[in-house]
Scaffold this active site. Structure first.
Site, PDB file in Angstrom:
ATOM      1  N   MET A   1       0.797  -1.159  -0.160  1.00 15.08           N
ATOM      2  CA  MET A   1       0.157   0.018   0.173  1.00 15.08           C
ATOM      3  C   MET A   1       1.102   1.330   0.007  1.00 15.08           C
ATOM      4  SD  MET A   1      -2.695   1.892   0.343  1.00 15.08           S
ATOM      5  CE  MET A   1      -2.667   3.606   0.985  1.00 15.08           C
ATOM      6  N   PRO A   2       1.721   1.526  -1.293  1.00 14.66           N
ATOM      7  CA  PRO A   2       2.360   2.325  -0.730  1.00 14.66           C
ATOM      8  C   PRO A   2       1.637   4.189  -1.752  1.00 14.66           C
ATOM      9  CG  PRO A   2       3.739   0.880  -2.489  1.00 14.66           C
ATOM     10  CD  PRO A   2       2.443   0.518  -1.963  1.00 14.66           C
ATOM     11  N   LEU A   3       1.920   4.902  -0.437  1.00 11.90           N
ATOM     12  CA  LEU A   3       1.515   5.909  -1.389  1.00 11.90           C
ATOM     13  C   LEU A   3       2.595   7.226  -1.715  1.00 11.90           C
ATOM     14  CD1 LEU A   3      -0.434   8.660  -0.611  1.00 11.90           C
ATOM     15  CD2 LEU A   3       0.294   9.023   1.265  1.00 11.90           C
ATOM     16  N   THR A  72       5.735   6.227   0.307  1.00 10.57           N
ATOM     17  CA  THR A  72       5.658   5.918   1.796  1.00 10.57           C
ATOM     18  C   THR A  72       5.269   4.504   1.915  1.00 10.57           C
ATOM     19  OG1 THR A  72       5.571   7.870   2.823  1.00 10.57           O
ATOM     20  CG2 THR A  72       4.827   5.510   4.653  1.00 10.57           C
TER      21      THR A  72
END
Length: 133
Positions: A1-3, A72
């Site tokens: 779940m990268p931002l 992130t």
């Protein structure tokens, strides 16, 4: 779940989309995120109301083509995976957006499961997220 946040100087919509595509494909290929796990903030700076600055730190000759990519993600990737990610982002940013690899600046920030809420005020990745205590 990268931002993912991508900041680029004088980038129009198509260039920002191309950079986003490059980063997303690299994340899927090198660290195995699901293809539909797409959370990006794409920002173009006009050089007047917003700008980017860079230097030639560590002998890399950057210029106004600089692109800052901040990712992130949850901790757990190996150094080899991270190196492969950086290489692939640079390759695909050049291929899709014409960004020279020397102008691709990437930083990763890792965190834990409880540091994410994907909606509804819940920490979905935290094993105790449904514990009312």
């Amino acid at each position: 779940m990268p931002l993912v946040r991508i900041d680029a100087l004088r980038a129009d919509g198509p260039r920002l989309e191309a950079l986003g595509r490059a980063v997303h494909e690299a994340l899927v290929e090198t660290i195995g995120i699901p293809p539909d796990d797409l959370f990006h903030v794409l920002i173009g700076h006009d050089g007047v109301n917003g700008t980017l600055q860079c230097g030639n730190y560590l002998g890399v000759q950057r210029d106004e083509g600089i692109v800052y990519i901040a990712i992130t993600l949850r901790a757990g990737r190996t150094p080899d995976q991270k190196r492969a990610l950086y290489r692939r982002i640079a390759e695909l940013a050049e291929k899709y957006a014409g960004t020279e690899p020397r102008n691709v600046f990437v930083t990763l920030t890792e965190n834990g499961p409880v540091d994410w809420s994907l909606g509804n005020g819940l920490a979905q990745y935290d094993p105790a997220w449904n514990d009312p205590a």
